[in-house]
Write a protein that holds these residues in place. Structure first.
Motif, PDB file in Angstrom:
ATOM      1  N   GLU A 223       0.676  -1.259  -0.023  1.00  0.00           N
ATOM      2  CA  GLU A 223       0.136   0.065  -0.011  1.00  0.00           C
ATOM      3  C   GLU A 223       0.926   1.293   0.023  1.00  0.00           C
ATOM      4  O   GLU A 223       0.252   2.253  -0.264  1.00  0.00           O
ATOM      5  CB  GLU A 223      -0.988   0.122   1.175  1.00  0.00           C
ATOM      6  CG  GLU A 223      -0.140  -0.108   2.598  1.00  0.00           C
ATOM      7  CD  GLU A 223       0.111  -1.276   3.236  1.00  0.00           C
ATOM      8  OE1 GLU A 223       0.236  -1.515   4.319  1.00  0.00           O
ATOM      9  OE2 GLU A 223       0.023  -2.306   2.438  1.00  0.00           O
ATOM     10  N   PHE A 229      -3.888  -1.102  -3.126  1.00  0.00           N
ATOM     11  CA  PHE A 229      -3.674  -2.568  -2.203  1.00  0.00           C
ATOM     12  C   PHE A 229      -4.249  -2.121  -1.139  1.00  0.00           C
ATOM     13  O   PHE A 229      -4.568  -2.884   0.083  1.00  0.00           O
ATOM     14  CB  PHE A 229      -2.273  -2.608  -2.273  1.00  0.00           C
ATOM     15  CG  PHE A 229      -1.839  -3.474  -3.486  1.00  0.00           C
ATOM     16  CD1 PHE A 229      -2.340  -4.446  -3.714  1.00  0.00           C
ATOM     17  CD2 PHE A 229      -0.674  -2.807  -4.112  1.00  0.00           C
ATOM     18  CE1 PHE A 229      -1.672  -5.011  -4.897  1.00  0.00           C
ATOM     19  CE2 PHE A 229      -0.409  -3.256  -5.213  1.00  0.00           C
ATOM     20  CZ  PHE A 229      -0.822  -4.591  -5.639  1.00  0.00           C
ATOM     21  N   GLY A 230      -4.614  -0.769  -0.509  1.00  0.00           N
ATOM     22  CA  GLY A 230      -5.103  -0.466   0.581  1.00  0.00           C
ATOM     23  C   GLY A 230      -4.461   0.926   1.391  1.00  0.00           C
ATOM     24  O   GLY A 230      -3.808   1.516   0.669  1.00  0.00           O
ATOM     25  N   ASP A 309      -3.327  -7.527   1.310  1.00  0.00           N
ATOM     26  CA  ASP A 309      -4.516  -6.468   1.907  1.00  0.00           C
ATOM     27  C   ASP A 309      -4.116  -6.235   3.381  1.00  0.00           C
ATOM     28  O   ASP A 309      -4.052  -6.986   4.037  1.00  0.00           O
ATOM     29  CB  ASP A 309      -5.839  -6.887   1.587  1.00  0.00           C
ATOM     30  CG  ASP A 309      -6.805  -5.982   2.122  1.00  0.00           C
ATOM     31  OD1 ASP A 309      -6.565  -5.020   2.736  1.00  0.00           O
ATOM     32  OD2 ASP A 309      -8.057  -5.960   1.600  1.00  0.00           O
ATOM     33  N   ASN A 344     -10.989 -12.483  -2.050  1.00  0.00           N
ATOM     34  CA  ASN A 344     -10.421 -12.057  -0.579  1.00  0.00           C
ATOM     35  C   ASN A 344     -10.211 -12.968   0.377  1.00  0.00           C
ATOM     36  O   ASN A 344     -11.219 -13.936   0.349  1.00  0.00           O
ATOM     37  CB  ASN A 344     -11.358 -11.024  -0.076  1.00  0.00           C
ATOM     38  CG  ASN A 344     -11.473  -9.726  -0.599  1.00  0.00           C
ATOM     39  OD1 ASN A 344     -10.227  -9.201  -1.306  1.00  0.00           O
ATOM     40  ND2 ASN A 344     -12.528  -8.719  -0.657  1.00  0.00           N
TER      41      ASN A 344
END
Length: 368
Positions: A223, A229-230, A309, A344
């Motif tokens: 990320e 990616f978050g 994540d 997920n």
């Protein structure tokens, strides 16, 4: 209680940050200030060099009371323009923990800047964990750490990070967890060091804004490179910690272009497949059942920590639960993948589920 600012300097400012002004406004947070003559004296004119980095050089020194110290002398051409210097003082001055290195003092005289830390006789973890395949010895000191010691180091670093994220008055995200920044005392107890890239934020905030990628290639959370990616948060440290633990387990760098088989080039993928197929991990030095259990536990924890994540990574207190709990209670995590087509992964079931992050972010306050 919490301090409502983030101590991070504006990277693209045309003028250097006013470090003196910052120090005047926050002297209550700062350790003892020394002049440059004191620094030269305590290091015997920089006689014994301990290490070299992009920031400058580290020298062994001694205070008047006899305590040994490590003196980091920042390069005059340091590209951070004072940012890392201020971050270090602002961050580490707020800490007091057995697994955080102590900052004892600092010096600033014009372009001359130095930071004075407690001396750690065994240096960095980096010196002890990378095995030369040909000679079967550690690259630097020819001293291989046993699994009990490796596990103790992994737990100690986790405790230090858990303290930074939850235990001190202001949440601190380190942003550069790697073996080089883990120092070892005479008993191989670990201490987190080098807070130059760290960031302080309100405890109630779970995500944060950053300016530019922060960290070291190989340990940077996804990320921080690509926001899709978050959200950037304390979970970025969890990722770096996981990559470091896997290097401790494999006693090699996670990316090894010289691996015998192409399947072994990226160690997390290789070790995951062995776990998934219930094969012996075959890790260096793990011979007894206790050692195999420690290595397996560290491997599973490391793989949970490097989930792509950040929502699927455990917090550091959950990491401690896993490390200190029973191996039978640990589930093998999904294989970390950067493919957007992979569904997920489920949340880990080793304890209560990891709390989702708040979605709000806050602006960075700059010092100029």
């Amino acid at each position: 209680m919490g301090v409502g600012v983030c101590y991070i300097l504006r990277r693209r400012s045309k003028n250097p940050p006013n470090v003196e002004e910052f120090l005047r406004n926050h002297m209550s947070l700062s350790p003892k200030r020394y002049n440059y003559f004191d620094v030269r004296k305590m290091t015997n004119s920089f006689k014994e060099k301990l290490g070299q980095g992009g920031y400058g050089s580290v020298f062994k020194g001694q205070l008047l009371d006899g305590r040994l110290v490590a003196v980091k002398v920042l390069d005059k051409t340091n590209k951070g323009d004072g940012e890392e210097f201020v971050n270090e003082i602002a961050s580490i001055s707020k800490t007091c923990h057995v697994n955080i290195v102590a900052l004892l003092g600092f010096c600033i005289e014009g372009p001359k800047k130095a930071l004075i830390y407690e001396f750690m006789p065994n240096g960095s973890l980096e010196k002890f964990i990378y095995i030369d395949k040909l000679s079967k010895t550690v690259f630097h000191d020819h001293h291989q750490l046993g699994w009990d010691t490796l596990f103790k180091i992994a737990v100690g670093v986790a405790r230090g990070l858990e303290y930074l994220h939850r235990g001190c008055c202001t949440r601190i995200v380190h942003f550069d967890i790697k073996p080089h920044n883990i120092l070892l005392d005479q008993d191989f107890n670990p201490k987190i060091s080098d807070f130059g890239m760290s960031k302080l934020c309100l405890k109630k905030e779970s995500t944060m804004s950053t300016m530019g990628t922060r960290g070291t290639i190989g340990y940077i959370a996804p990320e921080l490179v690509l926001r899709t990616f978050g959200k950037v948060s304390h979970k970025s440290d969890v990722y770096s910690y996981g990559m470091m633990v896997l290097e401790m387990v494999g006693q090699r760098r996670n990316v090894d272009a010289g691996a015998d088989n192409t399947s072994e080039i990226y160690f997390p993928n290789w070790i995951y497949k062995r776990l998934e197929q219930l094969e012996e991990l075959g890790l260096c030095g793990a011979t007894t059942e206790d050692e195999k259990e420690l290595s397996r536990k560290m491997t599973i924890v490391g793989l949970w920590c490097i989930q792509v994540d950040p929502l699927h990574r455990p917090s550091m207190n959950k990491v401690l639960d896993m490390l200190e709990g029973r191996i039978e209670d640990l589930e093998i995590p999904p294989m970390p993948t950067f493919s957007s087509s992979v569904p997920n992964p489920p949340m880990p079931t080793f304890s209560s589920s990891v709390s989702p992050l708040h979605q709000e972010t806050f602006s960075t306050i700059s010092i100029s």
